[in-house]
Design a protein around this motif. Structure first.
Motif, PDB file in Angstrom:
ATOM      1  N   ALA A  23      -0.424  33.715 -16.290  1.00 56.20           N
ATOM      2  CA  ALA A  23       0.934  33.975 -15.735  1.00 56.20           C
ATOM      3  C   ALA A  23       1.295  35.466 -15.556  1.00 56.20           C
ATOM      4  CB  ALA A  23       2.061  33.386 -16.808  1.00 56.20           C
ATOM      5  N   VAL A  24       1.665  35.730 -14.373  1.00 59.22           N
ATOM      6  CA  VAL A  24       2.065  36.907 -13.832  1.00 59.22           C
ATOM      7  C   VAL A  24       3.501  37.155 -13.549  1.00 59.22           C
ATOM      8  CG1 VAL A  24       1.645  39.010 -12.169  1.00 59.22           C
ATOM      9  CG2 VAL A  24      -0.328  37.420 -12.877  1.00 59.22           C
ATOM     10  N   PRO A  25       4.405  37.817 -14.281  1.00 55.26           N
ATOM     11  CA  PRO A  25       5.570  37.882 -13.933  1.00 55.26           C
ATOM     12  C   PRO A  25       6.052  38.250 -12.650  1.00 55.26           C
ATOM     13  CG  PRO A  25       5.218  39.213 -15.769  1.00 55.26           C
ATOM     14  CD  PRO A  25       4.054  38.843 -15.143  1.00 55.26           C
ATOM     15  N   GLN A  26       7.200  37.738 -11.898  1.00 53.16           N
ATOM     16  CA  GLN A  26       7.425  38.359 -10.766  1.00 53.16           C
ATOM     17  C   GLN A  26       8.907  38.972 -10.958  1.00 53.16           C
ATOM     18  OE1 GLN A  26       8.034  34.367  -8.690  1.00 53.16           O
ATOM     19  NE2 GLN A  26       5.876  34.524  -7.858  1.00 53.16           N
ATOM     20  N   ASP A  27       9.054  39.781 -10.084  1.00 47.94           N
ATOM     21  CA  ASP A  27      10.465  40.820 -10.202  1.00 47.94           C
ATOM     22  C   ASP A  27      11.704  39.852 -10.244  1.00 47.94           C
ATOM     23  OD1 ASP A  27       8.947  43.026 -10.198  1.00 47.94           O
ATOM     24  OD2 ASP A  27       9.166  43.156  -7.976  1.00 47.94           O
ATOM     25  N   CYS A  28      12.739  40.371 -11.101  1.00 45.06           N
ATOM     26  CA  CYS A  28      13.841  39.679 -11.218  1.00 45.06           C
ATOM     27  C   CYS A  28      14.795  39.994  -9.957  1.00 45.06           C
ATOM     28  CB  CYS A  28      14.581  39.839 -12.435  1.00 45.06           C
ATOM     29  SG  CYS A  28      13.614  39.176 -13.667  1.00 45.06           S
ATOM     30  N   SER A  56      17.579  35.399 -12.127  1.00 40.83           N
ATOM     31  CA  SER A  56      16.431  34.506 -12.239  1.00 40.83           C
ATOM     32  C   SER A  56      15.129  34.996 -11.946  1.00 40.83           C
ATOM     33  CB  SER A  56      16.981  33.350 -11.125  1.00 40.83           C
ATOM     34  OG  SER A  56      15.721  32.489 -11.248  1.00 40.83           O
ATOM     35  N   CYS A  57      14.516  34.968 -13.015  1.00 44.13           N
ATOM     36  CA  CYS A  57      12.807  35.461 -12.783  1.00 44.13           C
ATOM     37  C   CYS A  57      11.683  34.396 -12.830  1.00 44.13           C
ATOM     38  CB  CYS A  57      12.653  36.199 -14.236  1.00 44.13           C
ATOM     39  SG  CYS A  57      13.669  37.746 -14.297  1.00 44.13           S
ATOM     40  N   GLY A  58      10.790  34.598 -12.496  1.00 46.79           N
ATOM     41  CA  GLY A  58       9.574  33.672 -12.430  1.00 46.79           C
ATOM     42  C   GLY A  58       8.335  34.162 -12.727  1.00 46.79           C
ATOM     43  N   ALA A  59       7.243  33.281 -12.687  1.00 39.14           N
ATOM     44  CA  ALA A  59       5.820  33.819 -12.684  1.00 39.14           C
ATOM     45  C   ALA A  59       4.921  33.358 -11.794  1.00 39.14           C
ATOM     46  CB  ALA A  59       5.494  33.725 -14.160  1.00 39.14           C
ATOM     47  N   SER A  60       3.972  33.804 -11.523  1.00 42.19           N
ATOM     48  CA  SER A  60       2.858  32.905 -10.677  1.00 42.19           C
ATOM     49  C   SER A  60       1.580  32.898 -11.392  1.00 42.19           C
ATOM     50  CB  SER A  60       2.695  33.773  -9.450  1.00 42.19           C
ATOM     51  OG  SER A  60       2.173  34.834  -9.463  1.00 42.19           O
ATOM     52  N   SER A  80      -2.453  33.525 -11.717  1.00 40.72           N
ATOM     53  CA  SER A  80      -3.390  34.496 -11.134  1.00 40.72           C
ATOM     54  C   SER A  80      -4.569  34.135 -11.881  1.00 40.72           C
ATOM     55  CB  SER A  80      -3.034  35.961 -11.325  1.00 40.72           C
ATOM     56  OG  SER A  80      -3.785  36.670 -10.715  1.00 40.72           O
TER      57      SER A  80
END
Length: 154
Positions: A67-72, A80-84, A86
């Motif tokens: 899991a790679v965190p995405q910017d909030c 709201s934050c997410g992850a993709s 990789s």
């Protein structure tokens, strides 16, 4: 190898004990490290103890991800934050194996390429573990194929 859930449990004598509601699959997890994972398409896992062996048959190796965190967008605490996912370059498979003991077993792994050619053939002795005491879980173990060696995993 495990899925996380809530906490629940009871202790003998009526006292409450927190037990992680972790669903552990009984068997052997295989992790194949890069760059070997890039060449291997299938695996066979054989586990032996008490003079008997159990064979997985062909297991498809699945690519591993992290899991790679995405910017909030608006920042904490209201953002709201997410992850993709990789790819890591590693691959893995799982051999569901009922009756696995909590004593040393010999695990053999054979990795094959897309043409069926043997890329890797190694053995290692590991001791399956389970969560004991107030929170019993079935025995399970993991092994890692890394280049020319097979080692116990975590």
């Amino acid at each position: 190898m495990a899925a996380l859930g809530g906490l629940a449990g009871c202790a003998p004598g009526g006292g409450e004990v927190a037990c992680p509601a972790i669903l552990v699959r009984e068997g052997v997890a295989l992790r194949v490290k890069a760059p070997l994972a890039g060449r291997a398409e299938s695996a066979t896992v054989t586990v032996c103890w008490d003079g008997r062996c159990r064979n997985s048959g062909d297991l498809e190796l699945m690519p591993s991800t992290v899991a790679v965190p995405q910017d909030c967008p608006s920042g904490p605490p209201d953002g709201s934050c997410g992850a993709s996912a990789s790819p890591t370059g590693d691959a893995g498979a799982f051999f569901d194996l009922k009756g696995l003991p909590s004593e040393p077993v010999e695990v053999a792994v054979v990795l094959r390429d897309g043409d069926g050619g043997k890329l890797f053939d190694r053995k290692v002795t590991v001791t399956p573990k389970g969560l004991g005491g107030e929170c019993p879980q079935p025995p399970h173990t993991a092994v890692v194929a890394d280049g020319a060696r097979l080692a116990p995993g975590t």
